[in-house]
Design a protein around this motif. Sequence first.
Motif, mmCIF file in Angstrom:
data_model
loop_
_atom_site.group_PDB
_atom_site.id
_atom_site.type_symbol
_atom_site.label_atom_id
_atom_site.label_comp_id
_atom_site.label_asym_id
_atom_site.label_seq_id
_atom_site.Cartn_x
_atom_site.Cartn_y
_atom_site.Cartn_z
ATOM 1 N N ARG A 1 6.386 6.703 0.450
ATOM 2 C CA ARG A 1 7.500 6.195 1.257
ATOM 3 C C ARG A 1 8.833 6.340 0.529
ATOM 4 O O ARG A 1 9.868 6.510 1.160
ATOM 5 C CB ARG A 1 7.249 4.716 1.574
ATOM 6 N N LEU A 2 8.773 6.266 -0.805
ATOM 7 C CA LEU A 2 10.021 6.187 -1.567
ATOM 8 C C LEU A 2 9.970 7.081 -2.809
ATOM 9 O O LEU A 2 8.940 7.153 -3.477
ATOM 10 C CB LEU A 2 10.226 4.718 -1.996
ATOM 11 N N VAL A 3 11.099 7.740 -3.085
ATOM 12 C CA VAL A 3 11.276 8.456 -4.353
ATOM 13 C C VAL A 3 12.484 7.820 -5.028
ATOM 14 O O VAL A 3 13.545 7.676 -4.400
ATOM 15 C CB VAL A 3 11.508 9.968 -4.129
ATOM 16 N N VAL A 4 12.297 7.370 -6.273
ATOM 17 C CA VAL A 4 13.412 6.758 -7.014
ATOM 18 C C VAL A 4 13.743 7.649 -8.197
ATOM 19 O O VAL A 4 12.847 8.039 -8.949
ATOM 20 C CB VAL A 4 13.062 5.353 -7.560
ATOM 21 N N CYS A 5 15.019 7.935 -8.342
ATOM 22 C CA CYS A 5 15.396 8.860 -9.401
ATOM 23 C C CYS A 5 16.748 8.481 -9.984
ATOM 24 O O CYS A 5 17.689 8.187 -9.246
ATOM 25 C CB CYS A 5 15.463 10.255 -8.781
ATOM 26 N N THR A 6 16.819 8.494 -11.317
ATOM 27 C CA THR A 6 18.115 8.266 -11.936
ATOM 28 C C THR A 6 18.935 9.548 -11.800
ATOM 29 O O THR A 6 18.380 10.647 -11.871
ATOM 30 C CB THR A 6 17.940 7.865 -13.426
ATOM 31 N N HIS A 7 20.228 9.415 -11.560
ATOM 32 C CA HIS A 7 21.063 10.622 -11.458
ATOM 33 C C HIS A 7 21.312 11.190 -12.848
ATOM 34 O O HIS A 7 21.128 12.372 -13.091
ATOM 35 C CB HIS A 7 22.382 10.270 -10.760
ATOM 36 N N SER A 8 21.726 10.293 -13.749
ATOM 37 C CA SER A 8 21.940 10.716 -15.128
ATOM 38 C C SER A 8 21.261 9.700 -16.035
ATOM 39 O O SER A 8 21.503 8.497 -15.922
ATOM 40 C CB SER A 8 23.436 10.781 -15.407
ATOM 41 N N GLY B 1 0.782 -1.241 0.000
ATOM 42 C CA GLY B 1 0.000 0.000 0.000
ATOM 43 C C GLY B 1 0.810 1.286 0.000
ATOM 44 O O GLY B 1 0.232 2.370 0.024
ATOM 45 N N ASP B 2 2.136 1.206 -0.024
ATOM 46 C CA ASP B 2 2.952 2.427 -0.065
ATOM 47 C C ASP B 2 2.804 3.120 -1.412
ATOM 48 O O ASP B 2 2.438 2.500 -2.418
ATOM 49 C CB ASP B 2 4.437 2.084 0.134
ATOM 50 N N HIS B 3 3.147 4.399 -1.419
ATOM 51 C CA HIS B 3 3.149 5.180 -2.665
ATOM 52 C C HIS B 3 4.598 5.545 -3.014
ATOM 53 O O HIS B 3 5.402 5.840 -2.126
ATOM 54 C CB HIS B 3 2.322 6.464 -2.458
ATOM 55 N N VAL B 4 4.905 5.475 -4.318
ATOM 56 C CA VAL B 4 6.267 5.763 -4.796
ATOM 57 C C VAL B 4 6.203 6.839 -5.868
ATOM 58 O O VAL B 4 5.283 6.851 -6.688
ATOM 59 C CB VAL B 4 6.903 4.504 -5.439
ATOM 60 N N ILE B 5 7.180 7.718 -5.876
ATOM 61 C CA ILE B 5 7.327 8.674 -6.977
ATOM 62 C C ILE B 5 8.625 8.328 -7.702
ATOM 63 O O ILE B 5 9.674 8.152 -7.070
ATOM 64 C CB ILE B 5 7.395 10.135 -6.463
ATOM 65 N N ALA B 6 8.536 8.192 -9.028
ATOM 66 C CA ALA B 6 9.741 7.981 -9.845
ATOM 67 C C ALA B 6 9.631 8.920 -11.043
ATOM 68 O O ALA B 6 8.680 9.703 -11.129
ATOM 69 C CB ALA B 6 9.821 6.519 -10.278
ATOM 70 N N THR B 7 10.567 8.864 -11.951
ATOM 71 C CA THR B 7 10.483 9.758 -13.114
ATOM 72 C C THR B 7 10.344 8.926 -14.393
ATOM 73 O O THR B 7 10.628 7.729 -14.408
ATOM 74 C CB THR B 7 11.738 10.645 -13.250
ATOM 75 N N MET B 8 9.935 9.611 -15.450
ATOM 76 C CA MET B 8 9.795 8.963 -16.759
ATOM 77 C C MET B 8 11.163 8.660 -17.369
ATOM 78 O O MET B 8 11.246 8.033 -18.417
ATOM 79 C CB MET B 8 9.018 9.869 -17.714
ATOM 80 N N ALA B 9 12.229 9.130 -16.724
ATOM 81 C CA ALA B 9 13.580 8.898 -17.268
ATOM 82 C C ALA B 9 14.203 7.613 -16.718
ATOM 83 O O ALA B 9 15.348 7.302 -17.029
ATOM 84 C CB ALA B 9 14.482 10.089 -16.928
ATOM 85 N N GLU B 10 13.430 6.870 -15.910
ATOM 86 C CA GLU B 10 14.040 5.694 -15.259
ATOM 87 C C GLU B 10 14.343 4.569 -16.243
ATOM 88 O O GLU B 10 13.615 4.325 -17.198
ATOM 89 C CB GLU B 10 13.119 5.170 -14.142
ATOM 90 N N HIS B 11 15.406 3.869 -15.927
ATOM 91 C CA HIS B 11 15.837 2.672 -16.669
ATOM 92 C C HIS B 11 14.881 1.522 -16.330
ATOM 93 O O HIS B 11 14.223 1.536 -15.284
ATOM 94 C CB HIS B 11 17.259 2.340 -16.212
ATOM 95 N N ASN B 12 14.846 0.525 -17.198
ATOM 96 C CA ASN B 12 14.051 -0.684 -16.956
ATOM 97 C C ASN B 12 14.346 -1.319 -15.602
ATOM 98 O O ASN B 12 13.481 -1.962 -15.005
ATOM 99 C CB ASN B 12 14.375 -1.714 -18.037
ATOM 100 N N SER B 13 15.562 -1.159 -15.133
ATOM 101 C CA SER B 13 15.939 -1.801 -13.864
ATOM 102 C C SER B 13 15.292 -1.113 -12.668
ATOM 103 O O SER B 13 15.356 -1.633 -11.556
ATOM 104 C CB SER B 13 17.461 -1.857 -13.705
ATOM 105 N N VAL B 14 14.659 0.056 -12.890
ATOM 106 C CA VAL B 14 13.826 0.677 -11.862
ATOM 107 C C VAL B 14 12.353 0.393 -12.179
ATOM 108 O O VAL B 14 11.579 0.005 -11.305
ATOM 109 C CB VAL B 14 14.064 2.210 -11.791
#
Length: 180
Positions: A102-109, A49-62
């Motif tokens: 709970r989590l934000v995932v972001c690619t650096h580059s 039930g957690d919510h995550v924010i990521a970006t459209m720039a993420e690699h498949n491994s995210v």
Amino acid sequence: MAVQASRVLFEARKSLSDIFGIKNANDIAFGSNTTEALNLAIQGSLREGDHVIATMAEHNSVRRPLEYMRRLRNVEIDYVPVNAAGAIDLMQMERMFRSNTRLVVCTHSSNLLGSILPIGEISLLCRKHQAILLVDAAQSAGVMPVNVQQLGIDMLAFPGHKGLLGPQGTGACTLRQSSI
Ligand SMILES: Cc1ncc(COP(=O)(O)O)c(C=O)c1O
């Protein structure tokens, strides 16, 4: 031989701590690549039930472990759009935070766009909304400065076999002990 191997491993922990500004060399978990490190961080930190924010720039491994968690653990995900220059709108990102983020995932580059995302600013948003920041440094580790303390990164996933010029089939995840 076991003692020698332990020494080599400890030297690697020390070098990586210096490179990435990691306080405690034991906060590094080794694995076989960035993909494994990201899976460990994503699956290890999310609860039902957690919510995550990521970006459209993420690699498949995210994207893949996140979508796996959506299917199997009822995790909700929002992806921040990326413009033609590979940048994100931080205000748009901030509007996505919820009480259960709970989590934000972001690619650096980004490997697709070559853009560098503003990790320091994203970290400030995470502090404000009490979320954990996981950074995918597959393209930046060893290529540009990455200091987890200065940038406020809770978890950093990186490969040994790319910019760090390490052996094939190596990677790691760091975890700030106060993060989870
Ligand atoms: C941005 C990004 N994240 C993750 C990965 C996966 O890295 P690894 O091959 O170390 O699993 C790559 C691979 O190129 C990448 O470019």
